[in-house]
Scaffold this active site. Sequence first.
Site, PDB file in Angstrom:
ATOM      1  N   ASP A 184      -1.651   7.265   0.692  1.00 18.34           N
ATOM      2  CA  ASP A 184      -1.739   6.348   0.482  1.00 18.34           C
ATOM      3  C   ASP A 184      -2.185   6.638  -1.423  1.00 18.34           C
ATOM      4  O   ASP A 184      -2.628   7.755  -1.628  1.00 18.34           O
ATOM      5  CB  ASP A 184      -2.746   5.237   0.760  1.00 18.34           C
ATOM      6  CG  ASP A 184      -2.437   4.390   1.157  1.00 18.34           C
ATOM      7  OD1 ASP A 184      -2.442   3.565  -0.396  1.00 18.34           O
ATOM      8  OD2 ASP A 184      -2.088   3.268   1.780  1.00 18.34           O
TER       9      ASP A 184
ATOM     10  N   HIS B 136       1.684   2.328  -2.603  1.00 23.45           N
ATOM     11  CA  HIS B 136       1.254   3.632  -1.955  1.00 23.45           C
ATOM     12  C   HIS B 136       0.821   4.625  -2.091  1.00 23.45           C
ATOM     13  O   HIS B 136       0.802   5.768  -1.286  1.00 23.45           O
ATOM     14  CB  HIS B 136       0.706   2.630  -0.608  1.00 23.45           C
ATOM     15  CG  HIS B 136       0.064   1.353  -0.235  1.00 23.45           C
ATOM     16  ND1 HIS B 136      -0.812   1.253  -0.285  1.00 23.45           N
ATOM     17  CD2 HIS B 136       0.890   0.273  -0.086  1.00 23.45           C
ATOM     18  CE1 HIS B 136      -1.204  -0.026  -0.103  1.00 23.45           C
ATOM     19  NE2 HIS B 136      -0.061  -0.743   0.375  1.00 23.45           N
TER      20      HIS B 136
ATOM     21  N   GLU C 212       4.055  -3.539   0.775  1.00 20.91           N
ATOM     22  CA  GLU C 212       3.213  -4.226  -0.985  1.00 20.91           C
ATOM     23  C   GLU C 212       3.803  -3.293  -1.676  1.00 20.91           C
ATOM     24  O   GLU C 212       3.214  -2.943  -2.449  1.00 20.91           O
ATOM     25  CB  GLU C 212       1.611  -4.035  -0.510  1.00 20.91           C
ATOM     26  CG  GLU C 212       0.891  -4.768   0.623  1.00 20.91           C
ATOM     27  CD  GLU C 212      -0.228  -4.766   1.203  1.00 20.91           C
ATOM     28  OE1 GLU C 212      -1.225  -5.178   0.949  1.00 20.91           O
ATOM     29  OE2 GLU C 212      -1.256  -3.638   0.606  1.00 20.91           O
TER      30      GLU C 212
HETATM   31  C1  ACM Z   1      -0.945  -3.391   5.660  1.00 24.96           C
HETATM   32  O1  ACM Z   1      -2.406  -3.450   5.597  1.00 24.96           O
HETATM   33  N1  ACM Z   1      -0.261  -3.501   4.451  1.00 24.96           N
HETATM   34  C2  ACM Z   1      -0.123  -2.611   5.741  1.00 24.96           C
END
Ligand code: ACM
Length: 628
Positions: A199, A273, A340
Amino acid sequence: MKKIIFLAAILSTILNAFSQNVISIIPEPVKLTRSEGKFVLPSNISISADPDPGLKQAIAGLTARLTIPTGCHVALNNSHTPTISLRLNKNAVADLGSEGYQLHVTLKNVIISANTPAGVFYGVQSFLQLLPAEITSDSIIKNIAWVAPCVSVTDYPRFSWRGLMLDVSRHFFTKEEVKKYIDQMATYKYNVLHLHLSDDQGWRIEIKSLPQLTQVGAWRVKRTGLWSEFLPALAFEKPTDGGFYTQDDMRDMINYAKDRNISILPEIDVPAHSLALIASFPNLSCTQLPYSVNAGFRSPTRDDNALCIGNDSSFVVLDKIFSELAALFPSEYIHVGGDEAYKGFWADCPKCQKRMTDEKLKNVDELQSYFIKRMETMLKSKGKKLIGWDEILEGGLAPEATVMSWRGMKGGVEAARMNHHVVMTPWDYCYLDLYQGEPGVEPPTYGMCRLMDSYNYDPVPDSVDEKLILGGQGNLWTERVSNFRHLEYMMWPRGLALAEVYWSPKTSRNWKNFIEKMEDHFGRLDAAGIKYARSAYNVIYTPVKTNDSRSYKLKLSTEINGLDIFYTFDGTNPDPYYPKYNGEPISFPVGATQITANTFRNGKMVGKQVTIKKDDLPARYNQGHHQY
Ligand code: ACM
Ligand code: ZN
């Protein structure tokens, strides 16, 4: 005298019946029949097991538990009259499938049989849960009757995917800690450990062909306090906080998990991420700016944390990463994240624009879809199936992708309608990083997912073919979980609830019975030294609107039935001599600015005292149940 003997006999019958009250196997078995009497653990226990190497851990785990707290002696000697038999069925019993088992506890012996070693392992877990709570202790416990009620159990799971996710990027947990997590999962028949290995805040797996990933990406500056409010890295600071698993470490964890019927699902979160990856390879973002691994601070400007999809080097690096992961992990699936993504940098990037023109992609959603489809082809060439978060639906789902639905169940439903497999993990029922009770007495986090929410959720929405729902997960994100004790606190007891959701038949779920069993398991967790949350005992405050719309009344309730609530408006500490809440919404007296309440059972405090302010009621009223 006769009378006394008679009374003593009655008393002993009552006590005996009382001590037999609850059988507390979690998750609830498919079928359990109780018969008269109890099996008493002898001080010399003989185990007989079929000669299959797959039974190694079932035997080792059983032996450890039956000796360490009890002081008993266990011999694996295949005697003709074994105390405990572990059997693999010669002819598979259809109902049991690949994880089911039968468990017979009689006055004389215990027989566990299954079609597979996994089933035997689960039979052992259920048998151990029939013994007193102290069976989980790692030191010897005296003056306990080591007995189990006589039962016949036939049991098998509702879903084949019963997962827990652990985010080891936001906070790194050591190999030994992950093994502890695996042990705890196995007790409750979870079979997938999803590791979020990358991440913005850390890269956690050795990739031998790309040493920069762990030289740079695994380390950040050390910060302590409240995540997201940390100071960014200063120029002179060395990144010393973090860590990673070598491939040897990971192989060790994979084998450890496999022995406990758990498959490790690796996730590398791309295209977004990805700041730890981009910090290691700055040419891979659209802006190509230098970044450092984020240490838990909120950037004043948006980080370019997504890979440039127009840059072929992104795919060269990803191919190296996924080649090594595919060789390392036996898992059928690899998780590519996909969640995201901020797509603004792609929209402004000449390389990404060229890719869109060349590939005839209409918008940046389709660019993301192009990326995921390319990842699916890449994984397929390495013998793996792709799974990703539900954003992979945007711009068109890759042909064979499995969707992990987290933004509610909607993405899962949409994917299932297109005949794709789905793993359910809607945030409001399955996110184990959320508050589990009144925020005023919990470590700071966000959102709300009470024990009851987790327990009452069902992973198969109406109108969806259950066969397409592989199962579900609980997800433990760790931004604000900085140590293993807190990890346990967030994991239990919601992990108990979800274990039952994913294993037990829907029709046998029963909240009241679950709570009784949970209380027994609190004793098991205590004896094992595992932390858990008692938040379900705390008061729930729910504002209700009155006819006079300028004021609110307040309803007080608890998740656990049968508790008494005592309250006060004067700022002192309520106890059972204070006013008792009678179930009707109450008004704040004139001048009162806050209410304080707590819960009691049989006059004993069981909850934590919580105070809330009258001024906060409108905001509480307006926010949804899950928003905090
Ligand atoms: C997530 O909670 N962004 C998968
Ligand atoms: Zn780009």
